[in-house]
Each structure stands twice: as structure tokens, then as C-alpha cells.
Design a protein around this motif. Structure first.
Motif, PDB file in Angstrom:
ATOM      1  N   TRP A 158       4.425  35.976  41.804  1.00 42.11           N
ATOM      2  CA  TRP A 158       3.882  36.940  40.838  1.00 42.11           C
ATOM      3  C   TRP A 158       2.507  37.468  41.234  1.00 42.11           C
ATOM      4  CZ3 TRP A 158       5.343  35.296  35.148  1.00 42.11           C
ATOM      5  CH2 TRP A 158       6.733  35.131  35.074  1.00 42.11           C
ATOM      6  N   SER A 161      -0.033  31.203  42.795  1.00 40.42           N
ATOM      7  CA  SER A 161       1.373  31.329  42.416  1.00 40.42           C
ATOM      8  C   SER A 161       2.016  29.954  42.258  1.00 40.42           C
ATOM      9  CB  SER A 161       2.135  32.132  43.463  1.00 40.42           C
ATOM     10  OG  SER A 161       2.369  31.332  44.590  1.00 40.42           O
ATOM     11  N   ASN A 162       2.985  29.907  41.347  1.00 39.41           N
ATOM     12  CA  ASN A 162       3.777  28.703  41.145  1.00 39.41           C
ATOM     13  C   ASN A 162       5.072  28.897  41.931  1.00 39.41           C
ATOM     14  OD1 ASN A 162       5.124  26.490  40.126  1.00 39.41           O
ATOM     15  ND2 ASN A 162       5.611  27.471  38.178  1.00 39.41           N
ATOM     16  N   SER A 163       5.590  27.839  42.563  1.00 40.11           N
ATOM     17  CA  SER A 163       6.702  28.062  43.485  1.00 40.11           C
ATOM     18  C   SER A 163       7.956  28.613  42.818  1.00 40.11           C
ATOM     19  CB  SER A 163       7.029  26.795  44.255  1.00 40.11           C
ATOM     20  OG  SER A 163       6.693  25.665  43.513  1.00 40.11           O
ATOM     21  N   TYR A 164       8.149  28.364  41.525  1.00 41.22           N
ATOM     22  CA  TYR A 164       9.367  28.872  40.887  1.00 41.22           C
ATOM     23  C   TYR A 164       9.074  29.975  39.878  1.00 41.22           C
ATOM     24  CZ  TYR A 164      11.408  24.897  43.197  1.00 41.22           C
ATOM     25  OH  TYR A 164      11.804  24.016  44.156  1.00 41.22           O
ATOM     26  N   GLY A 165       8.134  30.836  40.208  1.00 36.72           N
ATOM     27  CA  GLY A 165       7.779  31.926  39.314  1.00 36.72           C
ATOM     28  C   GLY A 165       6.667  31.492  38.385  1.00 36.72           C
ATOM     29  N   GLY A 166       5.947  32.466  37.821  1.00 37.72           N
ATOM     30  CA  GLY A 166       4.819  32.114  36.964  1.00 37.72           C
ATOM     31  C   GLY A 166       3.587  31.835  37.811  1.00 37.72           C
ATOM     32  N   ARG A 219       9.528  35.210  43.736  1.00 38.76           N
ATOM     33  CA  ARG A 219       8.808  34.398  42.745  1.00 38.76           C
ATOM     34  C   ARG A 219       7.333  34.262  43.093  1.00 38.76           C
ATOM     35  NH1 ARG A 219      12.883  29.879  43.966  1.00 38.76           N
ATOM     36  NH2 ARG A 219      14.765  31.101  43.811  1.00 38.76           N
ATOM     37  N   PHE A 263       8.543  39.753  42.070  1.00 37.28           N
ATOM     38  CA  PHE A 263       8.688  39.141  40.747  1.00 37.28           C
ATOM     39  C   PHE A 263      10.061  38.506  40.566  1.00 37.28           C
ATOM     40  CE2 PHE A 263       4.995  41.680  39.854  1.00 37.28           C
ATOM     41  CZ  PHE A 263       4.299  40.892  38.966  1.00 37.28           C
TER      42      PHE A 263
END
Lengths: 348, 299
Positions: free
Chosen positions: B267, B42-47, B265, B261
Motif C-alpha cells: 500500500w 508496508s505490512n506483508s499481507y496488505g495494510g 499488497r 493495492f
């Protein structure tokens, strides 16, 4: 010369492209919070510029961020309105277009000096001001004997409030409010502090009727709840709409401040139209239309000349002397994951 | 295989092509994307980061606590269990209400039958969100129910039944939303039911209870199972009713996935829970298929 079928085809194609281009030139897709875009403002903009505005809405910074992340530069929006810390995140994540020449826009001079080149956009390359306000809690003064002078009235409610309390649906403001109540700092990475936040939330939950960020004023109006996590301007609107005793609390520990800005999502198609809107909104008269509608303060001092009497006297949005306004920050991964854990555990 | 047979199978293949395209684009495609997201970092700011990582799945059972120590975390199992129980309860209530309704409809004249079936399907004309909002007005403070109770004097003016924001409210919302999906399949197997069998049973002095449990129930079992699955599956992932009527106080599977989601954040974790939900549902459908096959063999 006779036109054959092929030529007709080519000409109509070219004509089609032109008319398509002309149509695209007159449009602006604005993605904004719900209840945050006055019709009057949009109509005035459309009348002055001939640009047609299409408004779409979201309910939280997180929703906006998720949408921009997921669409990867093809969100289809030309402007959006994130809060200060999310502007920072979106810049870092490469989700925003640089907007050239904001400082040279004719109406930029109206922006109050302390809001020019704000900390989240020091060179004013990405954003122009929209509205600002705070998050705290509000209550029906007629049904509650407290004074709203401490954040603990919200987190450790008295028996009058217990069972008639509502809290925002997303953790962000709530956790920050808990930090204010406990005297710890936003985006804390200290597990002990976060444990204390969680204990406070779990304790509060026993008295919570509902977690929701929508229909806040309706819920207060019906008397279903008498205390609700709230925004200053939105609570003022509730007061105008007939809930006379709706009082926004400015507890001594402070309120959570936010500052919303217009930004251009990556891949925006109607760049000139978006810039026209940015400039349009920095005009004091236009900004006043916005404040009169949403009841939030703004960064254009001269707009005060165009405010309605109601707005000038709006008690819920006047921050009393000595009450700190602490602005929300963009947390790093560690702090964010602590917030998520606290929230999930509270809601499990 | 002869030429004709080959032609036939090719025709079948081409004939079914639209189905395959629809299934591929609208169902398999998104599922593959989800499965892919669920095994990424996971990426820390979503995505996501394009890096293989199974922590989305691990997190369902084992998670670091606030103090960064890895420990068994029952929170998500509790949420899954709660969703499961709620879905089972909604299914059983739908069955108890839906079965007699279906039976009643199937015993009417054809003209009446058509009108009744039409009435059952009417709610589907309106968006589920709007219908659920309507329940807020019905169940809420000073709502339709409280006002009518107050009017006939069952409750006082200032009393409240506190119907909203409870598990009962969620159940009412779920049963209301999905009961047509229970009635219709049961009705269709009632239609196929041979009335002579019921008459024969009555002639042979069967009690009414026996008639229901020994004749009608077994013969309409495929409809009952079909209806139960149609109700159970959407209830398991239900999002609107728990959110609006339940007050969002306790997370359910649907809201947990949405939370991952939209707010947390994370995903991959959200996708991993969605895959687990899918696995649960596929298992149930598989069991159903087996029961159905046995039923057909017996018949």
C-alpha cells in the motif's frame, strides 16, 4: 390512559428496533467469486430457511484480502470464499471470526475424512469446504496440434499458438505454473530460481495477446486466442456452453491445486445465518447443486449421487493418474516481494 | 475595514461552507489518508505498520533487485513515461478531432447547436466501463469493423486486422472516452468569439490558414488549454481502457497503482505513486493557471 406524543415516540422507537432486529435476523451477505454462486442453490436456501441472501462478487483472492484489510472488521459480509492459502493468511492477520461448533454441525459428517481439519485450519475452527479444483491451461484442440502434456507448451508456445495466447492477470497462479514448468518450488526465496521464472515469463510475453482473468471462455469461443490459462471447472463450463474442442491440459509437471472454503469475515453481523448456510452447503444434495453449476469437485463424497450425467462425465475436471496436484501456499514477505518484482519487471 | 465589509466576508464564508465541507470530506480527507499511508511501512499481507518509512518513495527510483542488491530501477520511470506519452497522444488526437467539431457546432443555428451539444454529451449517460466493453465488440476479431471490411472485400474471411490488444486500441478507447471534454470547453470559447473579427480578417484578404492560426486559435486558446487539461489528466491515470483494450500487457500508472493495492499488497508504494501522479497533475494545472493569467493580461 392517553398516549402522549412522547410515549408514541418511545413506543415507535422500540417497535422500530424490533422490526429492524427481525429484518437483520433474516439476512445473509455472501461475498463470493464471480460465476460461483448458483441461483438454484440460493433459492433453495431461501425457501428452506427464510433467510434472504445478498451476493456480491470479487475476481481474485487478493481482491478479497485487500477489501477485508481495508475495511478493518466492517466489510459488512457474513461469509466469503477464499482459497486454502488465503484462509491461512486471513487467520494470521486476524481477519476472520472463529466459528464455534463446526464439527458439531449436523452435516459435518458428510465431509470426506481427508478434508476434515485441513492443514490450513487443523481444528476446523474457521472454515467449511466449498469447492476445489486446479489451475493450468486449456486449448482449442481443433486448432492446435499439441497434446497439452507439458507445461512448456504454455510457456514456450509453438508458432501456431504465438500471438493467440492469453494468461491470467494476476501473478499468483502464473508464477506457480512457471515453478511447475521449471521444477522449482512455490514461494521460492532463491533469486536464481526467480530469475529463471522471470526469463520464462518475459520470453512467453512475446507471444501473449492478452493478460486477463475474466471472459476466458468468450475469448476462446471467438477464436481470438486458442490457448488460455484456465481453471478446470470453468473450462468444463466453456465446453458445455458450446466450445466442444476446449481441452484442459494436465501437463506431466502437474497443475496448481486450490481448495476454496466458506469463512466468516471479522465483524460479521449475521452469525447464526452464516452458520446455517455453512451447514446447508455440507448437505450432499446442496453441494451437488453447486458442483453441477460451477463444474468443480467438492469434499462431500456422497454428493456424487446427485450429480448430473454431464457432470459425472466432465472430462476437463478428471485428474489423470500420475499427474501431481500441487496446492498453492501462503508465501512469506520475502518470497512475495520476489514474485511482485518478477511480475512488475515482466510488465514494465 | 468597515462593518459592511466584515459582514460581506462572513457571508461569503458561510455561503461557501457547503463547498468547503464537500471538498474537505470527499477530496482533502482521502488525500490526507493517502499521503499518510505513503509514508508508512508496508505490512506483508496488505495494510500498513504505523511506523515512519519513506521506502515507498525510494522504491520509485531505487529498488533491490532479485538478488537483494540496491540498484537504480528504471521500470517505474518507464511506466510513468509511457503513461505520459499515451496521455499526450490522446490529447493531441482529441484536439485535432475536437477543434473542427467545436467550430462546426458554434457556426450552426441556435436550434441545431443545442441538438449537437446534446449529442456530444449523450455518451456520459452510460457507464464508462460498459462503453469500453462495447469497443471490444467493435474492434475485436469478427467484430463490427472486421466484418464490414470483410463484407466489402478489403480483407479476406480468415484475415484479422489484429486491432485489439494494441496501443492503437488503447488510444481509440481514450480518445473516445474523453473527447467530449475537449469539445465542450473549445465550443464555449468559440461562442464568445466575435464573428466580426473573422469577417474583418476575410475582408482584409486573410488566407484561410492565416484566419485559423492568427485569429481563431489565439482567441480560443483558453478553451483549447482547458479542454486539453480535462482530457490529459484523466488519461494519465486511465485504467479501464488500457486494461480492457490494451490487453494489460504493459503497465501504465493507473494499473501500476491498482497492482500495488490489490496484488502486490504494498500500500505505501501504491500511495506513493498516486502522490507522484498527483504532483504531476498539480504542476500542469499550475502552469495552465499561469498561462491563463498571462493571456488575460494581454487581452
Amino acid at each position: 390512559m392517553k398516549l402522549n406524543a412522547f410515549k408514541i415516540f418511545v413506543y415507535s422507537l422500540i417497535l422500530g428496533l424490533f422490526s429492524f432486529g427481525a429484518m437483520a435476523a433474516g439476512k445473509l451477505n455472501l461475498y463470493n467469486w464471480a460465476d460461483y454462486t448458483p441461483d438454484e442453490l440460493i433459492k433453495k436456501f431461501e425457501a428452506e430457511t427464510g433467510i434472504q441472501v445478498i451476493v456480491d462478487t470479487y475476481d481474485s483472492n487478493e481482491t478479497l484480502l485487500a477489501k477485508l484489510q481495508a475495511s478493518g472488521g466492517s466489510s459488512g459480509y457474513d461469509l466469503a470464499v477464499p482459497s486454502q492459502h488465503f484462509v491461512e493468511i486471513m487467520i494470521k492477520e486476524g481477519l476472520l471470526e472463529k466459528v464455534s461448533g463446526i464439527k458439531n454441525m449436523p452435516n459435518y459428517k458428510y465431509v470426506a475424512e481427508q478434508f476434515q481439519g485441513p492443514s490450513f485450519d487443523p481444528n476446523q475452527e474457521y472454515s467449511t469446504p466449498y469447492q476445489m479444483g486446479s489451475a493450468s491451461f486449456a486449448y482449442r484442440a481443433d486448432s492446435y496440434s499439441g497434446t497439452g502434456s507439458s507445461m512448456m507448451e504454455f510457456f514456450k508456445p509453438s508458432s501456431e499458438i504465438c500471438g493467440k495466447l492469453a494468461v491470467f492477470k494476476s501473478p499468483e497462479e502464473v508464477v506457480n505454473m512457471a515453478h511447475l514448468a521449471l521444477g522449482s518450488s512455490f514461494c521460492s526465496e532463491d533469486p536464481n530460481e526467480m530469475q529463471a521464472v522471470m526469463d520464462l515469463l518475459v520470453e512467453q510475453k512475446k507471444c501473449v495477446a492478452v493478460y486477463s482473468s475474466e471472459g476466458i471462455n468468450d475469448r476462446l469461443k471467438s477464436g481470438e486466442v486458442i490457448m488460455h490459462a484456465h481453471w478446470d471447472g470453468y473450462s468444463q463450463v466453456g465446453k458445455w456452453e458450446g466450445v466442444d474442442d476446449l481441452t484442459y491440459a494436465y501437463p506431466k509437471e502437474g497443475v496448481v491445486g486450490w481448495f476454496d472454503s466458506l469463512v466468516m469475515p471479522k465483524g460479521a453481523k449475521n452469525i447464526e445465518e452464516a452458520k446455517t448456510f455453512m451447514n446447508f452447503l455440507m448437505n450432499p444434495e446442496n453441494m451437488a447443486i453447486l458442483s453441477n453449476f460451477a463444474a468443480y469437485a467438492n469434499a462431500i463424497p456422497e454428493s456424487v449421487n446427485y450429480l448430473t450425467e454431464d457432470m459425472k462425465n466432465a472430462k476437463n475436471i478428471q485428474v489423470p493418474d500420475g499427474i501431481p496436484v500441487v496446492f498453492g501456499k501462503a508465501c512469506n514477505k520475502k518470497a512475495q516481494s520476489l514474485i511482485d518484482k518478477v511480475w512488475t519487471k515482466t510488465m514494465q | 475595514m468597515n462593518i459592511q465589509g466584515e459582514n460581506k466576508s462572513r457571508n461569503n464564508l458561510i455561503g461557501l461552507l457547503p463547498l468547503w465541507i464537500v471538498m474537505g470530506v470527499f477530496m482533502i480527507g482521502p488525500l490526507i489518508v493517502m499521503a499518510f499511508v505513503s509514508i508508512m511501512e508496508s505490512n506483508s499481507y496488505g495494510g500498513i505498520h504505523l511506523k515512519f518509512d519513506l521506502s515507498g518513495y525510494r522504491q520509485i527510483l531505487f529498488d533491490t533487485n532479485l538478488f537483494d542488491e540496491m540498484e537504480f530501477n528504471p521500470a517505474y520511470l518507464i511506466i510513468i513515461g509511457r503513461s505520459f506519452l499515451l496521455a499526450v497522444a490522446a490529447t493531441i488526437i482529441s484536439l485535432i478531432i475536437g477543434f473542427p467539431v467545436a467550430y462546426y457546432i458554434s457556426r450552426q443555428k441556435d436550434s441545431v447547436k443545442n441538438i449537437l451539444i446534446f449529442l456530444v454529451t449523450i455518451p456520459f449517460w452510460t457507464n464508462l466501463l460498459i462503453r469500453t466493453f462495447a469497443w471490444i465488440i467493435i474492434l475485436g476479431k469478427d467484430g463490427v469493423i472486421e466484418n464490414s471490411f470483410g463484407f466489402i472485400g478489403i480483407i479476406g474471411d480468415d484475415d484479422s486486422l489484429n486491432l485489439m490488444y494494441t496501443n492503437t486500441a488503447i488510444l481509440i478507447g481514450l480518445v473516445y472516452s474523453y473527447i467530449p471534454l475537449m469539445v465542450l470547453p473549445i465550443y464555449s470559447s468559440m461562442e464568445k468569439l466575435d464573428v466580426r473579427l473573422i469577417e474583418a480578417a476575410s475582408d482584409l484578404y486573410s488566407t484561410r490558414i492565416n484566419l485559423i492560426f492568427k485569429i481563431i486559435l489565439p482567441l480560443t486558446l483558453p478553451g483549447i488549454i482547458g479542454g486539453s487539461i480535462l482530457v490529459f489528466v484523466p488519461c494519465l491515470g486511465a485504467f479501464i481502457a488500457p486494461d480492457l483494450l490494451g490487453g494489460g500487457k504493459k503497465l501504465l500508472l493507473g494499473s501500476l497503482i491498482q497492482f500495488q493495492f490489490a496484488y502486490a499488497r504494498n500500500w505505501p508504494f501504491g500511495a506513493a505513486i498516486a502522490m507522484v501522479l498527483l504532483a504531476l497533475i498539480v504542476t500542469i494545472l499550475y502552469l495552465n493557471a499561469r498561462i491563463n493569467r498571462r493571456h488575460e493580461q494581454n487581452a
